[in-house]
Design a protein around this motif. Sequence first.
Motif, PDB file in Angstrom:
ATOM      1  N   ALA A 124       0.819  -1.209   0.000  1.00 31.16           N
ATOM      2  CA  ALA A 124       0.000   0.000   0.000  1.00 31.16           C
ATOM      3  C   ALA A 124       0.855   1.262   0.000  1.00 31.16           C
ATOM      4  CB  ALA A 124      -0.930  -0.008   1.207  1.00 31.16           C
ATOM      5  N   ALA A 125       2.010   1.207   0.665  1.00 33.02           N
ATOM      6  CA  ALA A 125       2.871   2.388   0.737  1.00 33.02           C
ATOM      7  C   ALA A 125       3.345   2.829  -0.651  1.00 33.02           C
ATOM      8  CB  ALA A 125       4.086   2.091   1.630  1.00 33.02           C
ATOM      9  N   TYR A 126       3.558   1.859  -1.533  1.00 35.90           N
ATOM     10  CA  TYR A 126       3.990   2.181  -2.897  1.00 35.90           C
ATOM     11  C   TYR A 126       2.859   2.882  -3.650  1.00 35.90           C
ATOM     12  CZ  TYR A 126       8.405  -0.434  -2.801  1.00 35.90           C
ATOM     13  OH  TYR A 126       9.682  -0.869  -2.535  1.00 35.90           O
ATOM     14  N   THR A 127       1.675   2.334  -3.535  1.00 39.29           N
ATOM     15  CA  THR A 127       0.525   2.921  -4.218  1.00 39.29           C
ATOM     16  C   THR A 127       0.242   4.331  -3.699  1.00 39.29           C
ATOM     17  OG1 THR A 127      -0.435   0.723  -4.486  1.00 39.29           O
ATOM     18  CG2 THR A 127      -1.908   2.593  -4.776  1.00 39.29           C
ATOM     19  N   GLU A 128       0.362   4.485  -2.394  1.00 38.49           N
ATOM     20  CA  GLU A 128       0.126   5.798  -1.798  1.00 38.49           C
ATOM     21  C   GLU A 128       1.143   6.825  -2.278  1.00 38.49           C
ATOM     22  OE1 GLU A 128       0.262   4.866   2.318  1.00 38.49           O
ATOM     23  OE2 GLU A 128      -1.685   3.828   2.317  1.00 38.49           O
ATOM     24  N   GLU A 129       2.398   6.414  -2.403  1.00 36.78           N
ATOM     25  CA  GLU A 129       3.431   7.334  -2.874  1.00 36.78           C
ATOM     26  C   GLU A 129       3.193   7.709  -4.335  1.00 36.78           C
ATOM     27  OE1 GLU A 129       6.836   9.770  -3.060  1.00 36.78           O
ATOM     28  OE2 GLU A 129       5.534   9.094  -1.432  1.00 36.78           O
TER      29      GLU A 129
ATOM     30  N   TYR B 139       5.907   4.563 -11.151  1.00 33.98           N
ATOM     31  CA  TYR B 139       6.683   4.605  -9.910  1.00 33.98           C
ATOM     32  C   TYR B 139       7.629   3.412  -9.816  1.00 33.98           C
ATOM     33  CZ  TYR B 139       7.743   4.932  -4.914  1.00 33.98           C
ATOM     34  OH  TYR B 139       8.380   5.028  -3.709  1.00 33.98           O
ATOM     35  N   LEU B 140       7.139   2.229 -10.110  1.00 36.36           N
ATOM     36  CA  LEU B 140       7.989   1.039 -10.076  1.00 36.36           C
ATOM     37  C   LEU B 140       9.094   1.123 -11.122  1.00 36.36           C
ATOM     38  CD1 LEU B 140       5.291  -1.739  -9.573  1.00 36.36           C
ATOM     39  CD2 LEU B 140       7.056  -1.077  -7.926  1.00 36.36           C
ATOM     40  N   THR B 141       8.773   1.685 -12.274  1.00 34.98           N
ATOM     41  CA  THR B 141       9.783   1.857 -13.318  1.00 34.98           C
ATOM     42  C   THR B 141      10.904   2.770 -12.847  1.00 34.98           C
ATOM     43  OG1 THR B 141       8.260   1.441 -15.161  1.00 34.98           O
ATOM     44  CG2 THR B 141      10.186   2.803 -15.622  1.00 34.98           C
ATOM     45  N   GLU B 142      10.555   3.882 -12.207  1.00 36.83           N
ATOM     46  CA  GLU B 142      11.579   4.790 -11.681  1.00 36.83           C
ATOM     47  C   GLU B 142      12.521   4.067 -10.732  1.00 36.83           C
ATOM     48  OE1 GLU B 142      10.079   8.232  -9.793  1.00 36.83           O
ATOM     49  OE2 GLU B 142       9.160   9.085 -11.597  1.00 36.83           O
ATOM     50  N   LEU B 143      11.957   3.304  -9.811  1.00 36.63           N
ATOM     51  CA  LEU B 143      12.780   2.597  -8.827  1.00 36.63           C
ATOM     52  C   LEU B 143      13.618   1.511  -9.488  1.00 36.63           C
ATOM     53  CD1 LEU B 143      10.134   2.227  -5.957  1.00 36.63           C
ATOM     54  CD2 LEU B 143      12.009   3.887  -6.102  1.00 36.63           C
TER      55      LEU B 143
ATOM     56  N   PRO C 296       9.737  -4.979  -4.227  1.00 36.28           N
ATOM     57  CA  PRO C 296       8.761  -5.043  -5.321  1.00 36.28           C
ATOM     58  C   PRO C 296       9.312  -4.553  -6.655  1.00 36.28           C
ATOM     59  CG  PRO C 296       7.704  -4.227  -3.342  1.00 36.28           C
ATOM     60  CD  PRO C 296       9.168  -4.311  -3.035  1.00 36.28           C
ATOM     61  N   GLU C 297      10.067  -3.459  -6.624  1.00 34.66           N
ATOM     62  CA  GLU C 297      10.588  -2.933  -7.886  1.00 34.66           C
ATOM     63  C   GLU C 297      11.585  -3.885  -8.539  1.00 34.66           C
ATOM     64  OE1 GLU C 297      12.821  -0.638  -4.548  1.00 34.66           O
ATOM     65  OE2 GLU C 297      10.829  -1.512  -4.930  1.00 34.66           O
ATOM     66  N   GLU C 298      12.237  -4.717  -7.720  1.00 35.52           N
ATOM     67  CA  GLU C 298      13.174  -5.687  -8.281  1.00 35.52           C
ATOM     68  C   GLU C 298      12.441  -6.817  -8.993  1.00 35.52           C
ATOM     69  OE1 GLU C 298      16.897  -5.150  -5.163  1.00 35.52           O
ATOM     70  OE2 GLU C 298      15.264  -6.522  -4.624  1.00 35.52           O
ATOM     71  N   VAL C 299      11.338  -7.263  -8.408  1.00 35.53           N
ATOM     72  CA  VAL C 299      10.523  -8.276  -9.086  1.00 35.53           C
ATOM     73  C   VAL C 299       9.923  -7.686 -10.357  1.00 35.53           C
ATOM     74  CG1 VAL C 299       8.525  -9.799  -8.887  1.00 35.53           C
ATOM     75  CG2 VAL C 299      10.006  -9.417  -6.901  1.00 35.53           C
TER      76      VAL C 299
ATOM     77  N   TRP D 121      12.051   3.286 -20.407  1.00 33.80           N
ATOM     78  CA  TRP D 121      13.027   2.382 -19.796  1.00 33.80           C
ATOM     79  C   TRP D 121      12.807   0.951 -20.276  1.00 33.80           C
ATOM     80  CZ3 TRP D 121      11.610  -1.564 -16.270  1.00 33.80           C
ATOM     81  CH2 TRP D 121      12.691  -2.326 -15.822  1.00 33.80           C
ATOM     82  N   LEU D 122      11.563   0.543 -20.381  1.00 35.01           N
ATOM     83  CA  LEU D 122      11.261  -0.798 -20.884  1.00 35.01           C
ATOM     84  C   LEU D 122      11.809  -0.961 -22.298  1.00 35.01           C
ATOM     85  CD1 LEU D 122       7.995  -2.814 -20.578  1.00 35.01           C
ATOM     86  CD2 LEU D 122       8.924  -2.382 -22.843  1.00 35.01           C
TER      87      LEU D 122
END
Length: 554
Positions: free
Chosen positions: A350-355, A366-370, A412-415, A455-456
């Motif tokens: 949830a913290a990721y979604t909130e950010e 957001y996950l792409t940035e990380l 999560p960003e690594e997965v 990035w992808l």
Amino acid sequence: MTGSDNGAVAIGIDFGTLSGRAVVASVADGRELASAEHVYAHGAIEEALPGSGVPLPRSWALQSPQDWVDVIKNAVPAALAAAGVSADQVVGIATDFTACTILPTTADGTPLCELDEFRDRPHAWPKLWKHHAAQGQADRINAVAAERGESWLPRYGGKISSEWAYAKGLQLLEEDPELYARADRWIEAADWIIWQLCGEETRNSCTAGYKGIVQDGERPSREYLAALNPDFADFNAKMEHPLSALGDKAGGLTEQAAAWTGLNPGTVVAVGNVDAHVTAASAKAVGPAKMVAIMGTSTCHVVNGEELKEVPGMCGVVRDGITKGLWGYEAGQSGVGDIFAWFTKNSVPAAYTEEADRRGISIHEYLTELAAEQPVGAHGLVALDWHSGNRSVLVDHDLHGVIAGLSLLTKPEEVYRALVEATAFGTRMIVETLVNAGVPIDEFVAAGGLLKNKWLMQTYADVLRMPITVLTSEQGPALGSAIHAAVAAGVYPDIHAASEAMGKVERAAYVPDPARADAYDELYAVYVDLHDHFGRGGSDALHKLHKIATEATK
């Protein structure tokens, strides 16, 4: 009429998995004047039938024909209005569809699911391309064909997919024989929608060749079909029809279809086509050795060759399947964007979604940035991109995803990064398989919704060690259909001239970084090891797990 005629436009309609899109394009230069999207009311039907609520078994995926008609009624008029053009300016209309998306109908084209007595029967509904519940039938189709030495089998890399016409048709027979008997026609949605537009049944050479096992003008023999099931011997009769070439005129708009669209009756309607194959025209890739990858929920790869080669695990090679006079090769990955969506839906704290919400960006961004901040290989992970099965090169939809190297420190960003890389590795496997079989590929052209993630795309360039040309239109299939409409209407003499005038690409938009490419070579070697272990006999664990899950959910 010539391509320089002022004001003349063509309309292309792209029927996808969740929505349909219409594009109005200038026939002079392919400039897109407007587009409109209509989201399907029923989407992909994967859990229960609309209305009745009848539950669907595991691996089923259906659609509603009414959703397709609603695209015609809504997206086309909306696009016309937005473009500010009149019906008199429209020289032609063309469509493309997912494939194999196929349905049973009566002799006049009425879908069986629209008959009151069959609405609550799952097999009466169109089976979407990602309906994978016919794997058992596909296995038998392949085993019997190999045992009999059927000459067409090598044209499909040695395996017919559970996604295609014969596997789905055999499943219909064996699970609902009454509906099978009632189905006068077994028809691709790509051809059914043309039937609704011009009032005449047509069959296009693309879906017939790639999904309907038509090779050298012949379908599988009656004797072969009887060997699968005696009651299947006459199956070809449900599909038999003269085939039309891509870019040909199928007919003219009926009065009813004209009323739906706001176009003139008699407006030229082009022969149906497949979303991936039609995109070669908008990507200026109708010649040989140019692979087009349409990257979205899944990815389809198409490339033309000048010679016939038998390529292991391909979705097929068909003469004139993409461009007249060339051999068209097709491959694909059943899950790509769907895999990323699955992860963000089920595995993000949830913290990721909130950010992401706080910053006003999507969770994917957001996950792409990380993920992009990490060096190649720092996550210690390699994944297999089989969450929706493997279309190429293993052609096995009972396989499912694997993530190797997880630890208590994995983030999560690594997965997420490993899943993106897995899809790139799967594409490299397809490219290498084609090249090793003697099919040249000297340019990789990307199209589809995933192009928005820079990035992808750079990751794909690094993994493939190839520059990537990108289709600059956001509606590649729809533009490709519009290009075919221009050919059908006689604006251009052939698809080569139309594609050159109307196609839209940026050459070498992404160039591989040598250091990252070297690092990815090491990860790819691990991917190949896992790919062959789980997919080529090293372990039967994934098949066993699939069987256990299927039995448990009956």
